[in-house]
Structure formats: C-alpha cells, structure tokens
Write a protein that holds these residues in place. Structure first.
Motif, PDB file in Angstrom:
ATOM      1  N   SER A 271      11.016  11.508   3.410  1.00 52.82           N
ATOM      2  CA  SER A 271      10.532  11.029   4.720  1.00 52.82           C
ATOM      3  C   SER A 271       9.032  11.204   4.899  1.00 52.82           C
ATOM      4  O   SER A 271       8.547  11.388   6.017  1.00 52.82           O
ATOM      5  N   ARG A 272       8.277  11.075   3.806  1.00 48.25           N
ATOM      6  CA  ARG A 272       6.830  11.255   3.878  1.00 48.25           C
ATOM      7  C   ARG A 272       6.055   9.972   3.616  1.00 48.25           C
ATOM      8  O   ARG A 272       4.824   9.988   3.599  1.00 48.25           O
ATOM      9  N   ALA A 273       6.744   8.850   3.398  1.00 49.70           N
ATOM     10  CA  ALA A 273       6.053   7.576   3.194  1.00 49.70           C
ATOM     11  C   ALA A 273       5.779   6.970   4.566  1.00 49.70           C
ATOM     12  O   ALA A 273       6.641   6.336   5.163  1.00 49.70           O
ATOM     13  N   VAL A 274       4.613   7.203   5.100  1.00 52.20           N
ATOM     14  CA  VAL A 274       4.153   6.882   6.454  1.00 52.20           C
ATOM     15  C   VAL A 274       4.795   7.836   7.442  1.00 52.20           C
ATOM     16  O   VAL A 274       4.144   8.695   8.015  1.00 52.20           O
ATOM     17  N   ASP A 275       6.101   7.664   7.704  1.00 56.50           N
ATOM     18  CA  ASP A 275       6.833   8.588   8.575  1.00 56.50           C
ATOM     19  C   ASP A 275       8.313   8.467   8.263  1.00 56.50           C
ATOM     20  O   ASP A 275       8.727   7.699   7.391  1.00 56.50           O
ATOM     21  N   ALA A 276       9.133   9.233   8.993  1.00 55.05           N
ATOM     22  CA  ALA A 276      10.570   9.267   8.691  1.00 55.05           C
ATOM     23  C   ALA A 276      11.218   7.905   8.903  1.00 55.05           C
ATOM     24  O   ALA A 276      12.083   7.490   8.112  1.00 55.05           O
TER      25      ALA A 276
ATOM     26  N   GLY B 278       5.582  -3.688  -7.620  1.00 53.42           N
ATOM     27  CA  GLY B 278       4.572  -3.760  -6.566  1.00 53.42           C
ATOM     28  C   GLY B 278       5.145  -4.153  -5.218  1.00 53.42           C
ATOM     29  O   GLY B 278       4.464  -4.049  -4.194  1.00 53.42           O
ATOM     30  N   VAL B 279       6.401  -4.593  -5.200  1.00 54.70           N
ATOM     31  CA  VAL B 279       7.054  -4.941  -3.932  1.00 54.70           C
ATOM     32  C   VAL B 279       7.228  -3.713  -3.055  1.00 54.70           C
ATOM     33  O   VAL B 279       7.246  -3.819  -1.818  1.00 54.70           O
ATOM     34  N   VAL B 280       7.355  -2.526  -3.645  1.00 55.69           N
ATOM     35  CA  VAL B 280       7.656  -1.327  -2.847  1.00 55.69           C
ATOM     36  C   VAL B 280       6.559  -1.013  -1.835  1.00 55.69           C
ATOM     37  O   VAL B 280       6.852  -0.842  -0.644  1.00 55.69           O
ATOM     38  N   PRO B 281       5.279  -0.920  -2.215  1.00 55.11           N
ATOM     39  CA  PRO B 281       4.266  -0.691  -1.176  1.00 55.11           C
ATOM     40  C   PRO B 281       4.182  -1.834  -0.173  1.00 55.11           C
ATOM     41  O   PRO B 281       3.862  -1.609   1.000  1.00 55.11           O
ATOM     42  N   LEU B 282       4.471  -3.066  -0.598  1.00 51.91           N
ATOM     43  CA  LEU B 282       4.524  -4.174   0.347  1.00 51.91           C
ATOM     44  C   LEU B 282       5.616  -3.931   1.382  1.00 51.91           C
ATOM     45  O   LEU B 282       5.392  -4.118   2.589  1.00 51.91           O
ATOM     46  N   LEU B 283       6.793  -3.511   0.949  1.00 52.75           N
ATOM     47  CA  LEU B 283       7.887  -3.228   1.880  1.00 52.75           C
ATOM     48  C   LEU B 283       7.534  -2.093   2.830  1.00 52.75           C
ATOM     49  O   LEU B 283       7.928  -2.107   4.004  1.00 52.75           O
ATOM     50  N   ILE B 284       6.797  -1.118   2.342  1.00 45.29           N
ATOM     51  CA  ILE B 284       6.363  -0.021   3.216  1.00 45.29           C
ATOM     52  C   ILE B 284       5.444  -0.552   4.312  1.00 45.29           C
ATOM     53  O   ILE B 284       5.580  -0.187   5.483  1.00 45.29           O
ATOM     54  N   GLU B 285       4.529  -1.446   3.961  1.00 48.92           N
ATOM     55  CA  GLU B 285       3.641  -2.035   4.961  1.00 48.92           C
ATOM     56  C   GLU B 285       4.424  -2.905   5.943  1.00 48.92           C
ATOM     57  O   GLU B 285       4.154  -2.900   7.146  1.00 48.92           O
TER      58      GLU B 285
ATOM     59  N   ILE C  90      -1.639   1.282   0.307  1.00 47.09           N
ATOM     60  CA  ILE C  90      -1.557   1.987  -0.969  1.00 47.09           C
ATOM     61  C   ILE C  90      -2.561   3.130  -1.015  1.00 47.09           C
ATOM     62  O   ILE C  90      -2.248   4.245  -1.465  1.00 47.09           O
ATOM     63  N   ALA C  91      -3.768   2.881  -0.518  1.00 47.90           N
ATOM     64  CA  ALA C  91      -4.784   3.939  -0.487  1.00 47.90           C
ATOM     65  C   ALA C  91      -4.352   5.077   0.422  1.00 47.90           C
ATOM     66  O   ALA C  91      -4.512   6.261   0.083  1.00 47.90           O
ATOM     67  N   ALA C  92      -3.771   4.744   1.584  1.00 47.43           N
ATOM     68  CA  ALA C  92      -3.310   5.767   2.518  1.00 47.43           C
ATOM     69  C   ALA C  92      -2.163   6.582   1.940  1.00 47.43           C
ATOM     70  O   ALA C  92      -1.982   7.755   2.292  1.00 47.43           O
ATOM     71  N   LEU C  93      -1.383   5.981   1.055  1.00 39.93           N
ATOM     72  CA  LEU C  93      -0.288   6.694   0.409  1.00 39.93           C
ATOM     73  C   LEU C  93      -0.778   7.595  -0.728  1.00 39.93           C
ATOM     74  O   LEU C  93       0.017   8.297  -1.351  1.00 39.93           O
TER      75      LEU C  93
END
Length: 294
Positions: free
Chosen positions: A191-196, A68-75, A147-150
């Motif tokens: 490069s599709r997780a939010v942006d590049a 679960g750390v991965v989506p946290l790191l994305i945010e 997470i919902a946006a992903l």
C-alpha cells in the motif's frame, strides 16, 4: 542484437536469504543464457523482511515492453481517485490509431468503452489500443512524473504501442530495471504506491492478468480466475513481450512467506528453440519462488 552487458562480465551472484533455497537452478539457467549472448537481470525481495533474496545485474536498464503499463495504471488510478479522470468517461476506439498486431478490443463489437474498462483490458490482456488511449488521456509527461515520484529513475515509458516503429519513433515502448520493478510490486502490495487506495486498485486490476505462461506457469493457477486461490496463494503479475524481449514482475505469497520479483531477458529471437530456452528460465524461477513461499 542484444549481448551481455559490457559493464558486467561476471557470472550472476548467488545471494539467498539464510535458511532458504539458493535459487541455484535459476542462477544456472540465467548464466547459460548470458553465456549465449542474452542480457539477463533478476531481483527478488522478501516481502516480510524487505531483504534481497536474489539479484543479478538488477541495475541494468533493459527493454520491458508491456511491463511499462504498470506505472501508467498507477497514474490512471491516481487520476480516478483525485477526480482528474472520470472512470465512466466513454472513449471511442477510433479516437486513436489502430494497432493490428495484438489485443482483444479490436475483436469486440463495442466501438467505445469507459476508461475504467480500458484499465481492465490493459491490465488483464495488455490490450494495446486500450493502453494507447489511457496514455493519451493522462499524457506521457504525467506518467514520467509519476515514475519519478515512485523513485524509479531508471524506468521510463517512452512511447505508445505501434505496429511499426519508424526512425522518428522511440525504439521501445518502455525500459526499466529488475530492481526497480520488483520494488514497485512490493510497494503495490504494501500500500505504498501513491497511497493505499491507488495501490489496492492497481493490484486488483493486475490480479486479472491472464498471461500466466512465464514465471506463473509454475503456480498451477487458473489464468482466467486466480484472485481467490483455494490454497491461499496470493499472486499478481504483469508481463512484457516483444521481439527478443521477455519480462515479468509480480508478487507471489504463500503460507510461509512472500516475495516480489522481476526478471528481464533480452535475447536474439532467432528460432523457437531460442525463445523456449528463455521461457524455461522464467518457469524455473517460478518453481523456486513457489518452493520459497511454501
């Protein structure tokens, strides 16, 4: 106790890309774990074609612990990019409750670190104090919105790391499906997780992960320096561990092809033998992923 899902009593389906290995050993190992009462889920995607290479009960929502750390790191990376978070903001370790069960920062002399360093600790060693502070900085609601946006409706970060979970606490740190987690890692390297920029930053953090003991044990990579492999192997991953939970998701790419993968096993951790059987299943998947990529 975790048992085979009531929704699916069939054996894991054998699905493989034409002309590739069938992942027969992985499927056989997971079937044996499922027959012994474990919850098992796996999903593998070919990065070039986007096609499904292997899948078994990949729709099941299961505990994933530190994955679960991965989506946290994305945010967090998104906050750094937008300016909502200052990567050089210094945060004191004493600002959050201590977690004594694991981690690296609790053994360091430095009582305070910048947020960017906490992201490195979270990605590289899953440090629970660093993760908890990052979660407090961005808030659970924002992580859930991310997470919902992903496009991951069955994945959720539920709580912080704790030494003990009380009746009022969430029973797990995080839950998710193998299908969504493999898709998330595919999005990161494409490069599709939010942006590049965000994708690149999170992939860079995850390339520092030092837990190469499950799927990655079959790669032969140096756990302390594997971001520039001499044989052209690209590998990033994150693992999740808790009592009766082993999970891993990542990307492995070699000269011939590349895959994004995720595997989750929930099991009765009754003995070291039970645990080692689960670890062996992850390593078998690693061997077959290496054969696929090479």
């Amino acid at each position: 106790m975790m048992r085979r899902s009531q929704r699916s009593t069939r054996r894991l389906p054998r699905r493989a890309a034409i002309g590739r290995r069938s992942f027969a050993a992985t499927t056989r190992g997971l079937e044996e774990l499922a027959d012994a009462g474990a919850h098992v889920a796996v999903h593998v995607i070919d990065l070039d074609s986007g096609s499904q290479v292997l899948a078994g009960d990949d729709h099941l929502t299961l505990p994933i612990a530190g994955l679960g750390v991965v989506p946290l790191l994305i945010e967090v990376a998104s906050g750094f990019e937008s300016g909502a978070l200052d990567p050089l903001e210094i945060v004191d370790r004493a600002s959050t409750d201590a977690v004594a069960a694991s981690g690296l920062w609790r053994s360091l002399r430095a009582p305070a670190l910048p947020l960017s360093d906490l992201a490195v600790l979270a990605a590289a060693v899953g440090d629970p104090i660093a993760v908890n502070i990052l979660l407090e900085q961005v808030g659970l609601d924002r992580v859930r919105e991310r997470i919902a946006a992903l496009g991951m409706p069955q994945t959720a970060v539920l709580d912080r790391f704790r030494d003990e979970r009380g009746l009022d606490d969430a029973p797990q740190v995080a839950v998710g499906t193998a299908r969504e987690l493999a898709g998330l890692f595919s999005a990161l390297v494409n490069s599709r997780a939010v942006d590049a920029a965000v994708s690149a930053q999170v992939a860079e953090w995850l390339s520092l992960n030092q837990d190469l003991s499950l799927v990655a044990a079959s790669t032969g990579l140096d756990p302390f320096a594997h971001d520039h492999d001499a044989h052209g192997l690209l590998f990033i991953n994150k693992t999740g561990r808790d009592r009766g939970v082993r999970a891993e998701a990542g990307v492995l790419a070699g000269p011939r092809s590349g895959v994004a993968y995720a595997m989750i096993v929930g099991f009765d951790d009754l003995s070291i033998a039970h645990r080692l059987r689960v670890h062996d299943a992850f390593r078998v998947l690693g061997v077959e992923l290496m054969e696929y990529a090479h």
